[in-house]
Scaffold this active site. Structure first.
Site, PDB file in Angstrom:
ATOM      1  N   GLY A  67       0.819  -1.217   0.000  1.00 40.74           N
ATOM      2  CA  GLY A  67       0.000   0.000   0.000  1.00 40.74           C
ATOM      3  C   GLY A  67       0.846   1.257   0.000  1.00 40.74           C
ATOM      4  CG  ASP A  68       3.457   1.751   3.166  1.00 41.91           C
ATOM      5  OD1 ASP A  68       2.380   2.222   3.556  1.00 41.91           O
ATOM      6  OD2 ASP A  68       4.135   0.949   3.846  1.00 41.91           O
TER       7      ASP A  68
END
Length: 299
Positions: free
Chosen positions: A250-251
């Protein structure tokens, strides 16, 4: 300049075994160490894309010194607040047939340290970008993200927030440039089950109405959806590859999107974010440039 903030950086100690037996001595098949925390992960993937960033946050003790060295070795500029007591945390990731994580608590962050962080944030100029990612330690006020965005209110600073629950909802009044919930977090925000594409669009539009300029929703095997600040919906499918790693995907998507949006092309930003997320998911560590470029050709 892009600034990232990581309140609780960590050394991620990844241990691979052929099965864990509780109450017995277990032997590692292999082990690796990574320097992370959500904001640092974003900075690391930005560096792979050739985008400069400055990593802010808090470090403490000998583990904090190791984190700072490791982050600098990745080509990332740092400006951490050094705490006087405690040690930055070590997160243990046990990988066999399943993944088990034991995350450290991290050092206490006092009022003086927070004031020092705000002093550093005061250096942010018009045209810069600030990325706030992840949860916050118990020692930090629960409204810290609000206070940070409030301190930048009225300035031309792009703020991206990747958080969940009230930490996210309470910053919407400051009209952040981007928020990035996943499908599960989106449902949690409204106490609803996201069962269809229409549900995703509906609740993304609610977040838009509440103040978020752009809403990026990651939907696992269903790809990703972006509601841009003009009210237009963009969709992107998933990349094909072998899933190896769930940490930092997600990052990585957030980093790719923020790198890609520099020229204002929402579709390309969404594809680059998706490719970066996939490159991390298909790797033992964070996304690397070569794999990102390969996956972009799939989208």
């Amino acid at each position: 300049m892009i600034y990232t903030v990581t309140f609780n950086p960590a050394i991620d100690y990844v241990v691979r075994t052929e099965g864990i037996k509780h109450g017995s001595v277990n032997r590692a098949v292999s082990e690796e160490m990574y320097f992370g925390g959500k904001g640092i992960n974003v900075s690391a993937v930005l560096a792979e894309l050739g985008v400069k960033s400055r990593a802010l946050g808090f470090i403490a003790g000998f583990t904090g010194e190791a984190i700072e060295r490791g982050v600098k070795d990745m080509g990332i500029e740092t400006d951490f607040v050094r705490l006087r007591e405690g040690n930055s945390r070590i997160n243990v990731k046990l990988k066999d047939a399943e993944e088990t994580e034991i995350n450290g608590q991290g050092p206490h962050i006092g009022s003086e340290a927070l004031e020092e962080l705000f002093s550093k944030l005061g250096n942010i100029r018009n045209g810069d970008t600030l990325i706030l990612a992840g949860s916050i330690p118990n020692s930090v006020p629960s409204d810290i993200y609000e206070k940070i965005l409030s301190s930048l209110s009225g300035r031309d600073v792009r703020c991206a927030v990747d958080a969940s629950g009230k930490l996210l909802l309470n910053v919407l009044k400051y009209r952040p440039f981007l928020i990035k919930p996943n499908n599960f977090e989106l449902g949690e925000l409204f106490g609803a089950e996201i069962a269809s594409d229409e549900d995703t669009v509906h609740y993304a539009e609610k977040l838009h109405t509440m103040g978020a300029r752009n809403v990026l929703v990651s939907m696992a095997e269903k790809g990703a959806l972006l509601l841009d600040e003009n009210g237009k919906i963009h969709r992107c499918g998933i990349c094909k590859g072998e899933l190896k790693n769930s940490v930092g995907a997600g990052d990585s998507m957030l980093a790719g999107f923020m790198a890609g949006i520099a020229d204002g092309d929402y579709d390309r930003a969404l594809r680059l974010g998706t490719a970066c997320g996939g490159a991390t998911a298909f790797s033992d560590g964070l996304a690397k440039k070569e794999l990102i470029e390969q996956l972009m050709k799939q989208l």
